[in-house]
Design an enzyme around this catalytic site. Structure first.
Site, PDB file in Angstrom:
ATOM      1  N   ARG A 180      71.519   3.041-110.007  1.00 58.39           N
ATOM      2  CA  ARG A 180      70.781   4.251-109.621  1.00 58.39           C
ATOM      3  C   ARG A 180      69.380   3.800-109.236  1.00 58.39           C
ATOM      4  O   ARG A 180      68.675   3.181-110.036  1.00 58.39           O
ATOM      5  CB  ARG A 180      70.732   5.215-110.814  1.00 58.39           C
ATOM      6  N   ASP A 196      65.030  10.766-106.048  1.00 52.40           N
ATOM      7  CA  ASP A 196      66.157  11.675-106.168  1.00 52.40           C
ATOM      8  C   ASP A 196      66.535  12.095-104.746  1.00 52.40           C
ATOM      9  O   ASP A 196      65.717  12.715-104.047  1.00 52.40           O
ATOM     10  CB  ASP A 196      65.735  12.909-106.981  1.00 52.40           C
ATOM     11  N   GLU A 255      72.034  15.886-103.051  1.00 49.27           N
ATOM     12  CA  GLU A 255      73.342  15.698-103.668  1.00 49.27           C
ATOM     13  C   GLU A 255      74.474  15.867-102.655  1.00 49.27           C
ATOM     14  O   GLU A 255      74.479  16.820-101.863  1.00 49.27           O
ATOM     15  CB  GLU A 255      73.532  16.710-104.801  1.00 49.27           C
ATOM     16  N   ARG A 262      74.757   3.922-115.848  1.00 41.94           N
ATOM     17  CA  ARG A 262      74.330   3.211-114.645  1.00 41.94           C
ATOM     18  C   ARG A 262      73.032   2.454-114.909  1.00 41.94           C
ATOM     19  O   ARG A 262      72.224   2.867-115.742  1.00 41.94           O
ATOM     20  CB  ARG A 262      74.110   4.190-113.483  1.00 41.94           C
TER      21      ARG A 262
END
Length: 227
Positions: free
Chosen positions: A102, A107, A110, A150
């Protein structure tokens, strides 16, 4: 007797020197052995990377085999001895021989999963990250592990003889990610730089910042609504 005491003192002194040298040689040998072990050990998955290794933030390298979305990828670890070996190309069973990473700091929108709709520009974010790193040898700096196991890490790469780039920074620069502000956020000391990059992307209305009013929803807001 005086001579005997002197001989005993010399003998004791020699023993101390011998023990000291032995300790030094053992220390050097242990350090070399650990260094060699570190160079030869291959991580198959993130589970193989110990907390000690994460805390040390020791760099390692690998090839990007797959990109899941705009902030997640899979890397095949290549220790020193395997730099010139063949890299697996099969996609089946990736979870068994690659490290799920990650990207720290950011961010991205999605993608659709578990019946939930994709966010605007999620496809473009995934494609952009893939264009930057897929099939490339990258340098990984471990920073933490997340709740899914992750590895949270900074990932840097170089195209031909160009300057080394940070994948997270490039996603922000393209307006295809926001700064991650959630729990256990890892910025590797670059938060000021990240905020400047994000501000520039906003000002230029790049990527998500160019969406019409009502179309934009941060990845964090989207995840909160779709828990």
């Amino acid at each position: 007797m005086p001579g005997s005491d002197k001989d005993s003192a010399l003998s004791y002194h020699h023993q101390l020197l011998l023990y000291g040298k032995t300790a030094i040689y053992l220390g050097i040998g242990s350090s070399l052995a650990f260094g060699l072990y570190w160079m030869l050990k291959r991580y198959h998955t993130s589970a193989d990377i110990s907390e000690r290794a994460v805390k040390s933030q020791k760099l390692f390298h690998g090839y990007v085999i797959d990109v899941s979305d705009g902030d997640t990828l899979r890397v095949y670890h290549t220790p020193f001895w395997s730099w010139f070996g063949n890299v697996p190309v099969k996609k089946r069973g990736l979870a068994k021989y690659t490290i799920s990473i990650r990207l720290s700091s950011v961010d991205a929108p999605e993608v659709a999963h578990f019946g939930k709709p994709a966010q605007p520009l999620s496809k473009e974010a995934k494609e952009y990250l893939a264009k930057q790193v897929l099939g490339r040898r990258v340098c990984i700096k471990p920073l933490a592990k997340d709740q899914y196991g992750r590895l949270v890490a900074s990932v840097t790469y170089r195209k031909l003889l160009g300057p080394r780039k940070d994948a997270a920074h490039e996603m922000l620069r393209a307006g295809l990610a926001t700064i991650y502000r959630g729990g256990n956020a890892q910025y590797d000391g670059h938060l000021d730089k990240l905020e400047k990059i994000e501000a520039a992307a906003k000002k230029s209305k790049k990527g998500i910042w160019g969406l019409k009013k009502g179309e934009y929803e941060s990845p964090a807001e989207y995840k909160r609504k779709n828990k």
